[in-house]
Design a protein around this motif. Structure first.
Motif, PDB file in Angstrom:
ATOM      1  N   PHE A 166      -0.203  -9.768  -3.796  1.00  0.00           N
ATOM      2  CA  PHE A 166       0.192  -8.963  -4.703  1.00  0.00           C
ATOM      3  C   PHE A 166       0.559  -9.622  -6.012  1.00  0.00           C
ATOM      4  O   PHE A 166       1.347  -9.124  -6.818  1.00  0.00           O
ATOM      5  CB  PHE A 166       1.172  -7.815  -4.492  1.00  0.00           C
ATOM      6  CG  PHE A 166       0.734  -6.958  -3.335  1.00  0.00           C
ATOM      7  CD1 PHE A 166      -0.380  -5.901  -3.511  1.00  0.00           C
ATOM      8  CD2 PHE A 166       1.055  -7.110  -1.739  1.00  0.00           C
ATOM      9  CE1 PHE A 166      -0.930  -5.309  -2.894  1.00  0.00           C
ATOM     10  CE2 PHE A 166       0.460  -6.275  -0.842  1.00  0.00           C
ATOM     11  CZ  PHE A 166      -0.311  -5.290  -1.534  1.00  0.00           C
ATOM     12  N   LYS A 167       0.203 -10.995  -5.946  1.00  0.00           N
ATOM     13  CA  LYS A 167       0.430 -11.645  -7.212  1.00  0.00           C
ATOM     14  C   LYS A 167      -0.743 -11.461  -8.357  1.00  0.00           C
ATOM     15  O   LYS A 167      -1.853 -10.869  -7.961  1.00  0.00           O
ATOM     16  CB  LYS A 167       0.578 -13.060  -7.114  1.00  0.00           C
ATOM     17  CG  LYS A 167       1.580 -13.606  -6.301  1.00  0.00           C
ATOM     18  CD  LYS A 167       3.057 -13.190  -7.160  1.00  0.00           C
ATOM     19  CE  LYS A 167       4.133 -13.783  -6.243  1.00  0.00           C
ATOM     20  NZ  LYS A 167       5.328 -13.474  -7.280  1.00  0.00           N
ATOM     21  N   PRO A 168      -0.288 -11.372  -9.719  1.00  0.00           N
ATOM     22  CA  PRO A 168      -1.544 -11.140 -10.745  1.00  0.00           C
ATOM     23  C   PRO A 168      -2.796 -11.723 -10.473  1.00  0.00           C
ATOM     24  O   PRO A 168      -3.038 -12.925  -9.970  1.00  0.00           O
ATOM     25  CB  PRO A 168      -0.822 -11.356 -11.865  1.00  0.00           C
ATOM     26  CG  PRO A 168       0.474 -11.278 -11.618  1.00  0.00           C
ATOM     27  CD  PRO A 168       0.794 -12.003 -10.392  1.00  0.00           C
ATOM     28  N   GLU A 235      -8.759  -6.472  -8.745  1.00  0.00           N
ATOM     29  CA  GLU A 235      -7.267  -6.304  -8.000  1.00  0.00           C
ATOM     30  C   GLU A 235      -7.506  -5.239  -7.110  1.00  0.00           C
ATOM     31  O   GLU A 235      -7.209  -5.082  -5.774  1.00  0.00           O
ATOM     32  CB  GLU A 235      -6.090  -5.987  -8.861  1.00  0.00           C
ATOM     33  CG  GLU A 235      -5.728  -7.115  -9.771  1.00  0.00           C
ATOM     34  CD  GLU A 235      -4.435  -6.609 -10.829  1.00  0.00           C
ATOM     35  OE1 GLU A 235      -3.945  -7.537 -11.400  1.00  0.00           O
ATOM     36  OE2 GLU A 235      -4.813  -5.330 -11.372  1.00  0.00           O
ATOM     37  N   TYR A 236      -8.339  -4.149  -7.605  1.00  0.00           N
ATOM     38  CA  TYR A 236      -8.768  -3.011  -6.379  1.00  0.00           C
ATOM     39  C   TYR A 236      -9.625  -3.507  -5.298  1.00  0.00           C
ATOM     40  O   TYR A 236      -9.596  -3.327  -4.226  1.00  0.00           O
ATOM     41  CB  TYR A 236      -9.236  -1.746  -7.313  1.00  0.00           C
ATOM     42  CG  TYR A 236      -8.174  -0.874  -7.801  1.00  0.00           C
ATOM     43  CD1 TYR A 236      -7.282  -0.115  -7.122  1.00  0.00           C
ATOM     44  CD2 TYR A 236      -8.119  -0.773  -9.224  1.00  0.00           C
ATOM     45  CE1 TYR A 236      -6.493   0.684  -7.752  1.00  0.00           C
ATOM     46  CE2 TYR A 236      -7.000  -0.109  -9.828  1.00  0.00           C
ATOM     47  CZ  TYR A 236      -6.386   0.723  -8.941  1.00  0.00           C
ATOM     48  OH  TYR A 236      -5.568   1.537  -9.675  1.00  0.00           O
ATOM     49  N   PRO A 242      -1.205  -3.330  -7.449  1.00  0.00           N
ATOM     50  CA  PRO A 242       0.104  -2.959  -7.243  1.00  0.00           C
ATOM     51  C   PRO A 242       0.096  -1.616  -6.462  1.00  0.00           C
ATOM     52  O   PRO A 242       1.240  -1.301  -5.895  1.00  0.00           O
ATOM     53  CB  PRO A 242       0.860  -2.983  -8.594  1.00  0.00           C
ATOM     54  CG  PRO A 242       0.055  -3.773  -9.220  1.00  0.00           C
ATOM     55  CD  PRO A 242      -1.430  -3.876  -9.170  1.00  0.00           C
ATOM     56  N   SER A 243      -0.700  -0.526  -6.953  1.00  0.00           N
ATOM     57  CA  SER A 243      -0.700   0.715  -6.236  1.00  0.00           C
ATOM     58  C   SER A 243      -0.757   0.373  -4.824  1.00  0.00           C
ATOM     59  O   SER A 243      -0.497   1.682  -3.963  1.00  0.00           O
ATOM     60  CB  SER A 243      -2.003   1.501  -6.846  1.00  0.00           C
ATOM     61  OG  SER A 243      -3.354   0.850  -6.475  1.00  0.00           O
ATOM     62  N   VAL A 247       1.079   2.315  -0.419  1.00  0.00           N
ATOM     63  CA  VAL A 247       0.659   2.952   0.786  1.00  0.00           C
ATOM     64  C   VAL A 247       0.694   2.077   1.782  1.00  0.00           C
ATOM     65  O   VAL A 247       0.205   2.538   3.238  1.00  0.00           O
ATOM     66  CB  VAL A 247      -1.032   3.407   0.601  1.00  0.00           C
ATOM     67  CG1 VAL A 247      -0.984   4.250  -0.455  1.00  0.00           C
ATOM     68  CG2 VAL A 247      -1.868   1.996   0.071  1.00  0.00           C
ATOM     69  N   ILE A 248       1.191   0.995   1.643  1.00  0.00           N
ATOM     70  CA  ILE A 248       1.454  -0.036   2.851  1.00  0.00           C
ATOM     71  C   ILE A 248       2.664   0.592   3.800  1.00  0.00           C
ATOM     72  O   ILE A 248       3.833   0.694   3.318  1.00  0.00           O
ATOM     73  CB  ILE A 248       1.739  -1.388   2.463  1.00  0.00           C
ATOM     74  CG1 ILE A 248       0.600  -1.943   1.741  1.00  0.00           C
ATOM     75  CG2 ILE A 248       2.130  -2.186   3.517  1.00  0.00           C
ATOM     76  CD1 ILE A 248       0.614  -3.392   0.982  1.00  0.00           C
TER      77      ILE A 248
END
Length: 267
Positions: A166-168, A235-236, A242-243, A247-248
């Motif tokens: 989850f890094k940019p 990212e998706y 980040p979203s 849900v994790i």
């Protein structure tokens, strides 16, 4: 193939083929033996063109991730359906698969230098060097080499530029996509950081279920999409937006935090 025929980067293909065969044979049981890899989407690989394909993936170890992709891609091209049974698929491997890697990583020792010969496109990271934060301009030779690799074959890249989750996503990948217009194939992996050490060289734990999901190519409007829009699509696609954190399951996040704490002491 001529004995001394070379690829665009000057690597002798005969030598590169034997390196892939040798390391493929040595690493096969890491994904089918000591551990087991679950694969989805291998049929997508078979339908791709021979050049100008960019694979984008999340990243969990320095080397084990890309070695697994060499196995899966070659197995898929030889007709294996979501499996890497019988390492004979590497006898005549696809020779124009490349991967983007940090220059300092691939120069840190003899083994990384040997692995680099198998297809690394080394780049200077613009944000980090020798464990410290830096800020420097993109080396034009790096982007030119990626262009050459895309023109010659397939390129694997890890757009976050780090093994941390989850890094940019770095904008450089989006710029490459909009400039060279490759087919962009997302790959999502899991289980590798639990199986191997950070470098992906040493088996840390056996009996781990690894996974690799190859997704349909991204839909990108090369003329109208902005860099920011492409970054978000990446990212998706590699499930690092980040979203996804929302849900994790909590137990998964707790396990990840525990592993990260262990790494602080171990590495």
């Amino acid at each position: 193939m001529g004995l001394f025929k070379r690829n665009p980067f000057g690597h002798i293909l005969f030598l590169k083929k034997w390196l892939i065969r040798l390391f493929g044979a040595l690493t096969h049981r890491r994904y089918r033996g000591f551990n087991e890899m679950q694969i989805e989407g291998s049929e997508i690989i078979k339908n791709l063109p021979d050049t100008n394909v960019l694979f984008i993936s999340n990243h969990q170890t320095y080397f084990a991730d890309v070695v697994a992709m060499f196995h899966v891609f070659n197995a898929s091209l030889k007709g294996r359906e979501d499996n890497i049974k019988n390492v004979g698929y590497l006898w005549n491997p696809k020779m124009n698969i490349y991967y983007v890697a940090a220059k300092e990583t691939m120069e840190a020792g003899l083994l990384p230098k040997i692995l680099a010969y198998a297809g690394a496109i080394t780049v200077e990271r613009t944000w980090r060097a020798e464990g410290k934060d830096v800020k420097r301009e993109v080396n034009p030779n790096d982007t030119e080499n990626i262009k050459i690799a895309l023109e010659d074959g397939w390129v694997i890249t890890f757009p976050q530029g780090t093994t941390r989750s989850f890094k940019p996503v770095r904008k450089g990948t989006a710029h490459i996509i909009l400039q060279h217009k490759p087919i962009v194939v997302p790959v999502v992996i899991d289980g590798f950081r639990r199986s191997f050490d950070r470098k992906g060289l040493r088996i840390k734990k056996k009996g781990i279920l690894q996974s690799m999901v190859i997704k349909e190519p991204l839909k990108i409007d090369y003329e109208n999409d902005t860099v920011e829009e492409v970054v978000e699509k990446i990212e998706y696609a590699i499930e690092q937006h980040p979203s996804f954190l929302k849900v994790i399951p909590a137990e998964v996040l707790e396990e990840e935090a525990k592993l990260n704490k262990e790494r602080l002491w171990r590495y």
